[in-house]
Design a protein around this motif. Sequence first.
Motif, PDB file in Angstrom:
ATOM      1  N   ASP A  61       0.697  -1.125   0.378  1.00 10.18           N
ATOM      2  CA  ASP A  61       0.274  -0.208  -0.127  1.00 10.18           C
ATOM      3  C   ASP A  61       0.856   1.508  -0.326  1.00 10.18           C
ATOM      4  OD1 ASP A  61      -2.422  -1.720   0.030  1.00 10.18           O
ATOM      5  OD2 ASP A  61      -2.490  -1.504   2.394  1.00 10.18           O
ATOM      6  N   LEU A  62       1.811   1.262   0.677  1.00  5.83           N
ATOM      7  CA  LEU A  62       2.929   2.776   0.730  1.00  5.83           C
ATOM      8  C   LEU A  62       3.408   2.134  -0.627  1.00  5.83           C
ATOM      9  CD1 LEU A  62       4.628   4.216   2.575  1.00  5.83           C
ATOM     10  CD2 LEU A  62       5.893   3.204   3.498  1.00  5.83           C
ATOM     11  N   HIS A  63       3.786   1.341  -0.779  1.00  3.19           N
ATOM     12  CA  HIS A  63       4.885   1.390  -2.437  1.00  3.19           C
ATOM     13  C   HIS A  63       3.856   2.498  -3.605  1.00  3.19           C
ATOM     14  CE1 HIS A  63       7.831  -1.674  -1.482  1.00  3.19           C
ATOM     15  NE2 HIS A  63       8.016  -0.630  -0.782  1.00  3.19           N
ATOM     16  N   ARG A  64       2.391   1.677  -3.450  1.00  2.05           N
ATOM     17  CA  ARG A  64       0.892   1.945  -4.116  1.00  2.05           C
ATOM     18  C   ARG A  64       1.586   3.737  -3.988  1.00  2.05           C
ATOM     19  NH1 ARG A  64      -2.949  -1.685  -3.443  1.00  2.05           N
ATOM     20  NH2 ARG A  64      -1.934  -2.983  -5.628  1.00  2.05           N
ATOM     21  N   PHE A  65       1.080   3.540  -3.313  1.00  2.00           N
ATOM     22  CA  PHE A  65       0.686   5.932  -2.763  1.00  2.00           C
ATOM     23  C   PHE A  65       1.785   5.952  -3.257  1.00  2.00           C
ATOM     24  CE2 PHE A  65       1.150   8.816   0.142  1.00  2.00           C
ATOM     25  CZ  PHE A  65       0.325   9.869  -0.361  1.00  2.00           C
ATOM     26  N   LEU A  66       3.144   5.977  -3.253  1.00  2.00           N
ATOM     27  CA  LEU A  66       3.953   6.145  -3.595  1.00  2.00           C
ATOM     28  C   LEU A  66       4.754   5.963  -5.127  1.00  2.00           C
ATOM     29  CD1 LEU A  66       6.849   6.008  -0.351  1.00  2.00           C
ATOM     30  CD2 LEU A  66       5.640   8.169  -1.003  1.00  2.00           C
ATOM     31  N   GLY A  67       3.999   5.661  -5.851  1.00  2.00           N
ATOM     32  CA  GLY A  67       4.399   5.258  -6.957  1.00  2.00           C
ATOM     33  C   GLY A  67       5.437   4.459  -7.239  1.00  2.00           C
ATOM     34  N   LEU A  68       5.300   3.102  -6.589  1.00  2.00           N
ATOM     35  CA  LEU A  68       7.072   2.647  -6.813  1.00  2.00           C
ATOM     36  C   LEU A  68       6.563   0.767  -6.990  1.00  2.00           C
ATOM     37  CD1 LEU A  68       9.054   3.737  -3.894  1.00  2.00           C
ATOM     38  CD2 LEU A  68       9.193   3.932  -6.193  1.00  2.00           C
ATOM     39  N   LEU A  69       4.899   0.896  -7.250  1.00  2.00           N
ATOM     40  CA  LEU A  69       4.495  -0.504  -8.017  1.00  2.00           C
ATOM     41  C   LEU A  69       5.773  -0.608  -9.052  1.00  2.00           C
ATOM     42  CD1 LEU A  69       1.137   0.832  -8.190  1.00  2.00           C
ATOM     43  CD2 LEU A  69       2.035  -1.183  -5.929  1.00  2.00           C
ATOM     44  N   PRO A  70       5.949  -2.216  -9.067  1.00  2.00           N
ATOM     45  CA  PRO A  70       6.828  -2.656  -9.442  1.00  2.00           C
ATOM     46  C   PRO A  70       6.051  -3.107 -11.105  1.00  2.00           C
ATOM     47  CG  PRO A  70       5.594  -3.962  -8.129  1.00  2.00           C
ATOM     48  CD  PRO A  70       6.099  -3.107  -7.782  1.00  2.00           C
ATOM     49  N   GLN A  71       6.332  -3.231 -11.855  1.00  2.00           N
ATOM     50  CA  GLN A  71       6.178  -3.449 -13.716  1.00  2.00           C
ATOM     51  C   GLN A  71       7.155  -5.016 -13.734  1.00  2.00           C
ATOM     52  OE1 GLN A  71       6.677   0.076 -15.785  1.00  2.00           O
ATOM     53  NE2 GLN A  71       5.052   1.272 -14.995  1.00  2.00           N
ATOM     54  N   GLU A  72       5.872  -6.021 -14.728  1.00  2.00           N
ATOM     55  CA  GLU A  72       5.719  -6.660 -15.374  1.00  2.00           C
ATOM     56  C   GLU A  72       6.342  -6.916 -16.011  1.00  2.00           C
ATOM     57  OE1 GLU A  72       3.283 -10.118 -14.594  1.00  2.00           O
ATOM     58  OE2 GLU A  72       3.230  -9.617 -12.209  1.00  2.00           O
ATOM     59  N   THR A  73       7.703  -6.917 -16.492  1.00  2.00           N
ATOM     60  CA  THR A  73       8.445  -7.338 -18.596  1.00  2.00           C
ATOM     61  C   THR A  73       9.064  -8.823 -18.811  1.00  2.00           C
ATOM     62  OG1 THR A  73      10.415  -6.593 -17.445  1.00  2.00           O
ATOM     63  CG2 THR A  73       8.804  -4.909 -17.999  1.00  2.00           C
ATOM     64  N   GLY A  74       8.702  -9.296 -17.468  1.00  2.00           N
ATOM     65  CA  GLY A  74       9.354 -10.642 -17.652  1.00  2.00           C
ATOM     66  C   GLY A  74      11.005 -10.863 -17.640  1.00  2.00           C
ATOM     67  N   ALA A  75      11.718  -9.766 -17.201  1.00  2.00           N
ATOM     68  CA  ALA A  75      13.265  -9.671 -17.399  1.00  2.00           C
ATOM     69  C   ALA A  75      13.613  -9.171 -15.786  1.00  2.00           C
ATOM     70  CB  ALA A  75      13.821  -8.790 -17.792  1.00  2.00           C
ATOM     71  N   GLY A  76      12.517  -8.982 -14.822  1.00  2.00           N
ATOM     72  CA  GLY A  76      13.094  -8.928 -13.482  1.00  2.00           C
ATOM     73  C   GLY A  76      12.155  -7.735 -13.179  1.00  2.00           C
ATOM     74  N   PRO A  77      11.799  -7.244 -12.241  1.00  2.00           N
ATOM     75  CA  PRO A  77      10.643  -5.963 -11.599  1.00  2.00           C
ATOM     76  C   PRO A  77      11.930  -4.616 -12.189  1.00  2.00           C
ATOM     77  CG  PRO A  77      11.805  -6.334 -10.233  1.00  2.00           C
ATOM     78  CD  PRO A  77      11.900  -8.090 -10.505  1.00  2.00           C
TER      79      PRO A  77
END
Length: 107
Positions: A61-77
């Motif tokens: 929730d903290l990551h989401r609020f701060l805009g630090l969510l991982p994006q899945e690219t297949g090569a790692g976050p």
Amino acid sequence: MSTAALSIAEVLNQPAVVPLWPTVGKALGLAESTTYQLAAEGRLPIEVIRLGRRRVARTVDLHRFLGLLPQETGAGPVYQTGSSAGNDEEAGYQPASPVEQSAPTRK
């Protein structure tokens, strides 16, 4: 009294739940008294969980609020920062092509 805010690396290197103070408060750039006051009033921008006398928040929730969510690219976050969040054109966003689904065939 001024408190030093947490860096992005420090925020990303946290366990599944983090204490309201100092982690959440410092990540949001708040003083201790302000953090607890906002939590008591239900005005903190993330959900507060009570564990006995402790108050914690989910790290995701903290990551989401701060805009630090991982994006899945297949090569790692890969983490996006808040500066490019929500502006897909500048970030070079290319939407995936739609996947056609065929109807099941009967034999």
